[in-house]
Design an enzyme around this catalytic site. Structure first.
Site, PDB file in Angstrom:
ATOM      1  CE  LYS A 212      70.048 -33.152  90.755  1.00 14.00           C
ATOM      2  NZ  LYS A 212      70.704 -32.465  91.893  1.00 14.00           N
ATOM      3  N   GLY A 265      78.385 -33.576  84.495  1.00 13.37           N
ATOM      4  CA  GLY A 265      78.660 -34.301  85.734  1.00 13.37           C
ATOM      5  C   GLY A 265      79.471 -35.537  85.406  1.00 13.37           C
ATOM      6  CB  SER A 266      80.482 -38.399  87.386  1.00 11.27           C
ATOM      7  OG  SER A 266      79.267 -38.619  88.028  1.00 11.27           O
ATOM      8  CB  THR A 267      81.645 -40.937  82.831  1.00  8.23           C
ATOM      9  OG1 THR A 267      82.491 -39.875  82.397  1.00  8.23           O
ATOM     10  CG2 THR A 267      81.431 -41.901  81.687  1.00  8.23           C
ATOM     11  CB  VAL A 269      75.571 -39.552  86.823  1.00  5.24           C
ATOM     12  CG1 VAL A 269      74.200 -38.883  86.794  1.00  5.24           C
ATOM     13  CG2 VAL A 269      75.976 -39.859  88.253  1.00  5.24           C
ATOM     14  CD  GLU A 293      80.409 -31.752  76.713  1.00  2.00           C
ATOM     15  OE1 GLU A 293      81.509 -32.327  76.878  1.00  2.00           O
ATOM     16  OE2 GLU A 293      79.822 -31.735  75.619  1.00  2.00           O
ATOM     17  CB  CYS A 327      85.629 -31.529  83.675  1.00  2.00           C
ATOM     18  SG  CYS A 327      85.374 -29.907  82.975  1.00  2.00           S
ATOM     19  CD  GLU A 425      86.589 -37.179  86.500  1.00  2.16           C
ATOM     20  OE1 GLU A 425      85.499 -37.717  86.778  1.00  2.16           O
ATOM     21  OE2 GLU A 425      86.671 -36.149  85.811  1.00  2.16           O
TER      22      GLU A 425
HETATM   23  P1  NAD Z   1      77.952 -35.751  89.736  1.00  2.00           P
HETATM   24  O1  NAD Z   1      77.817 -36.677  88.597  1.00  2.00           O
HETATM   25  O2  NAD Z   1      78.102 -36.316  91.106  1.00  2.00           O
HETATM   26  O3  NAD Z   1      76.678 -34.782  89.820  1.00  2.00           O
HETATM   27  C1  NAD Z   1      76.251 -34.029  88.707  1.00  2.00           C
HETATM   28  C2  NAD Z   1      74.749 -33.817  88.824  1.00  2.00           C
HETATM   29  O4  NAD Z   1      74.099 -35.070  88.650  1.00  2.00           O
HETATM   30  C3  NAD Z   1      74.314 -33.288  90.187  1.00  2.00           C
HETATM   31  O5  NAD Z   1      73.253 -32.381  90.025  1.00  2.00           O
HETATM   32  C4  NAD Z   1      73.866 -34.546  90.893  1.00  2.00           C
HETATM   33  O6  NAD Z   1      72.931 -34.303  91.930  1.00  2.00           O
HETATM   34  C5  NAD Z   1      73.247 -35.316  89.753  1.00  2.00           C
HETATM   35  N1  NAD Z   1      73.190 -36.763  89.985  1.00  2.00           N
HETATM   36  C6  NAD Z   1      73.987 -37.517  90.775  1.00  2.00           C
HETATM   37  N2  NAD Z   1      73.611 -38.813  90.703  1.00  2.00           N
HETATM   38  C7  NAD Z   1      72.568 -38.868  89.853  1.00  2.00           C
HETATM   39  C8  NAD Z   1      71.758 -39.913  89.360  1.00  2.00           C
HETATM   40  N3  NAD Z   1      71.982 -41.180  89.737  1.00  2.00           N
HETATM   41  N4  NAD Z   1      70.793 -39.609  88.471  1.00  2.00           N
HETATM   42  C9  NAD Z   1      70.601 -38.342  88.060  1.00  2.00           C
HETATM   43  N5  NAD Z   1      71.335 -37.304  88.504  1.00  2.00           N
HETATM   44  C10 NAD Z   1      72.311 -37.565  89.379  1.00  2.00           C
HETATM   45  O7  NAD Z   1      79.160 -34.769  89.404  1.00  2.00           O
HETATM   46  P2  NAD Z   1      79.798 -33.620  90.278  1.00  2.00           P
HETATM   47  O8  NAD Z   1      80.584 -34.249  91.390  1.00  2.00           O
HETATM   48  O9  NAD Z   1      78.817 -32.579  90.614  1.00  2.00           O
HETATM   49  O10 NAD Z   1      80.802 -32.985  89.217  1.00  2.00           O
HETATM   50  C11 NAD Z   1      82.024 -33.591  88.918  1.00  2.00           C
HETATM   51  C12 NAD Z   1      81.978 -34.380  87.638  1.00  2.00           C
HETATM   52  O11 NAD Z   1      81.526 -33.537  86.584  1.00  2.00           O
HETATM   53  C13 NAD Z   1      83.349 -34.857  87.211  1.00  2.00           C
HETATM   54  O12 NAD Z   1      83.251 -36.158  86.696  1.00  2.00           O
HETATM   55  C14 NAD Z   1      83.750 -33.865  86.127  1.00  2.00           C
HETATM   56  O13 NAD Z   1      84.708 -34.350  85.228  1.00  2.00           O
HETATM   57  C15 NAD Z   1      82.428 -33.584  85.485  1.00  2.00           C
HETATM   58  N6  NAD Z   1      82.432 -32.304  84.786  1.00  2.00           N
HETATM   59  C16 NAD Z   1      82.558 -32.319  83.428  1.00  2.00           C
HETATM   60  C17 NAD Z   1      82.596 -31.130  82.722  1.00  2.00           C
HETATM   61  C18 NAD Z   1      82.750 -31.128  81.223  1.00  2.00           C
HETATM   62  O14 NAD Z   1      82.547 -30.082  80.620  1.00  2.00           O
HETATM   63  N7  NAD Z   1      83.091 -32.246  80.626  1.00  2.00           N
HETATM   64  C19 NAD Z   1      82.492 -29.921  83.398  1.00  2.00           C
HETATM   65  C20 NAD Z   1      82.346 -29.945  84.783  1.00  2.00           C
HETATM   66  C21 NAD Z   1      82.314 -31.152  85.471  1.00  2.00           C
END
Ligand code: NAD
Length: 541
Positions: A212, A265-267, A269, A293, A327, A425
């Site tokens: 996804k 993605g974000s923490t 989630v 991550e 990130c 963040e």
């Molecule tokens: P996000 O958490 O909004 O989305 C990430 C993914 O999760 C997307 O596919 C989104 O559709 C999905 N998602 C959103 N809500 C969800 C839910 N309730 N249940 C299941 N899936 C859900 O993050 P983003 O805005 O796409 O990316 C930014 C975040 O990612 C920042 O917090 C960043 O620090 C983190 N990030 C971390 C790394 C790392 O290696 N640590 C790398 C890249 C990004």
């Protein structure tokens, strides 16, 4: 099955192209950009051998020109997610049993397709859909993704080569089986390379995947699926569904065959997903692998011995490249009083020299942030900083979403080391700086360590080796990727395995064998050559 122990090509990092004026790569990417900008793509769900168009669509727009539509994508319903799962499971046996060198060949071919015929297209898609300038697109969508694919093939062979001891009476073998079930890859908007790597790394180890992508990365996700198809990833191995993240995730996590999640993605989630897996634990046939991550509040700390120009450049590049949406982006800095006037002067003049606009104009260092939600959040924090007595904006602070989601690179200076933007963040072009008394080096390291819940990246700048040693020790758990005299961004596959701890993730180090190990379930095989035929041991007399 072919006979032979095959060596894979030695992995090398893809050289970063320069895109100087009149270079062939600049012409190629601009031509791809214009073609993609002026046409409309229709992105289906990819389930098994089918491309499914549900008719329920959403537009794909460019963050730097949000009224400009470059295509649309189809949204899945629950039945499509269930179909993706059943197609993945139906493809599992054949894929899991395919000889590893065939899988290796597919992903090595994918790397070369991106290095050559798809390079301009995947970079242009990333420039349009995620608003990366050409350098940011090149280091992500091309180079990092190529590196992930090449190095992971090499790491896979290292893993397979890691075998237990045997002796003349028994032969012991470790078989690195794929997980029993399917893997769910959920990917973020900010790196095309991560979007491709999360499903690909699990698939490379023999797993089948439901992927996804982020709603804000669909444009380049389409190019990734085209590459995988041309490289020979069989139908049903990586199934792609777009749409309601909650519904898709809940449907996936309800399946008894769910065997692991590969999330970036974000923490919040990730924590929500972990909790749901826990609540569903009795449903599953196997304990799911949970790899995530997540967020960061990445720091720069300068010692009084640091070189001013290096510190200022580390701040400006570390905080503002790709609009701070890495990130790893520096978002809090600690500068000693003695250096601050000179650091401040350079940071302000650097930021004022940066041009902001469309990535199609290569003179722009800064483009737009990803979407309106992000823009509004950043504007809120900037407005608050303008009002707060313990914060001052020394450069930037303006924003405008009339054409694209443009937020000026912004530097906040605070007298409060626990000010909200030192801890939260924001994921945008905003850095907050706390100026400390030179004599309080030790206390400031303590502040760095205890100010945020995250521990992703961090950097120390110093010319004093004792100070570097103290910081490296004191900040041992404050960052999974720690930089000495460098900005905290720009990890390279095969060189700086990437990942953080605390609230920043499970630290399974993307771009290393450590990550691939999460996608196998080893089976130990012991074979005895001369098998006992009498239960009595010699001690029984
Ligand atoms: P996000 O958490 O909004 O989305 C990430 C993914 O999760 C997307 O596919 C989104 O559709 C999905 N998602 C959103 N809500 C969800 C839910 N309730 N249940 C299941 N899936 C859900 O993050 P983003 O805005 O796409 O990316 C930014 C975040 O990612 C920042 O917090 C960043 O620090 C983190 N990030 C971390 C790394 C790392 O290696 N640590 C790398 C890249 C990004």
């Amino acid at each position: 099955m072919l006979k032979g122990f095959f060596n894979v090509p030695k992995a090398v990092n893809e050289p970063v192209k320069g895109y100087a004026p009149n270079s062939p790569e600049k012409d190629a990417v601009l031509s791809a950009y214009q073609n993609m900008w002026n046409s409309k793509v229709d992105v289906p769900l990819y389930i098994g051998s089918e491309e499914i168009r549900t008719g329920n669509t959403r537009n794909i727009t460019a963050p730097h020109d949000h009224k400009h539509v470059v295509g649309s994508y189809h949204l899945a319903e629950k039945t499509h997610v269930e179909k993706a799962i059943s197609n993945a499971l139906a493809s599992r046996e054949k894929w899991a049993n395919m000889a590893w060198e065939q899988r290796a060949a597919i992903f090595l071919k994918a790397a070369e397709l991106i290095a050559g015929p798809y390079r301009a297209r995947i970079n242009a898609a990333t420039m349009i859909g995620q608003s990366k300038n050409i350098h940011q697109a090149e280091i992500d969508a091309s180079c990092e993704l190529i590196d992930f694919l090449r190095y992971n093939v090499e790491f896979m062979t290292q893993i397979y080569n890691d075998q237990p001891k045997s002796d003349s009476t028994t032969w012991n073998r470790l078989e690195y089986r794929p997980l029993e079930g399917f893997v769910y890859a959920i990917t973020p908007f900010n790196f095309t390379a991560i979007a491709a790597n999360l499903p690909a790394s699990a698939a490379m180890m023999g797993n089948v995947v439901v992927w996804k992508p982020s709603d804000s990365q669909v444009f380049s996700a389409k190019v990734i699926t085209d590459v995988f198809k041309e490289a020979g990833v069989p139908d049903g191995v990586i199934n792609v569904v777009f749409g309601d993240a909650l519904m898709i995730t809940d449907t996936v996590l309800a399946s008894p065959d769910f065997a692991g999640v590969h999330f970036t993605g974000s923490t919040h989630v990730f924590k929500e997903i972990w909790a749901k897996i826990g609540a569903n634990i009795n449903r599953y046939k196997t304990y799911p692998r949970i790899v995530g991550e997540t967020g960061g509040k990445d720091f720069i700390i300068a010692h009084p011995s640091a070189n001013v120009k290096q510190v200022a450049t580390g701040i400006v590049r570390g905080a503002f490249e790709f609009q701070g949406q890495k990130c790893s982006a520096a978002s809090r800095a600690y500068i000693p009083q003695s250096l601050w006037p000179a650091v401040k002067e350079q940071v302000i003049s650097d930021v004022k020299s940066m041009k902001m606009g469309s990535p199609e104009d290569f003179g722009n260092f800064i483009t737009a942030v990803i979407h309106e939600g992000s823009f509004d959040k950043l504007a809120k924090y900037i407005d608050q900083a303008k009002k707060d007595a313990d914060a001052e904006i020394i450069v930037g602070g303006n924003y405008d979403k009339s054409v694209g989601y443009f937020v000026e690179p912004t530097v906040i200076v605070t007298t409060n080391p626990k000010y909200t933007t030192m801890e939260t963040e924001l994921f945008g072009p905003v850095i907050t700086i706390y100026v400390y008394e030179d004599a309080k080096w030790g206390e400031t390291l303590e502040l760095v360590d205890t100010t945020s819940e995250y521990a992703l990246t961090g950097a120390v700048f110093s010319q004093d080796r004792y100070a570097i040693e103290v910081a490296t020790t004191k900040l041992q758990n404050a960052a999974g990727n720690f930089y000495i005299n460098d900005k905290p961004t720009g990890a390279v596959v095969g060189m700086q395995p990437f990942g953080g701890a605390r609230a920043s993730g499970t630290n399974d180090k993307a771009g290393s064998a450590l990550n691939l190990l999460r996608w196998v379930s080893p089976r130990t095989i012991k074979e005895t050559f001369v098998t006992p035929e009498d239960y009595r041991y010699p001690f029984l007399g």
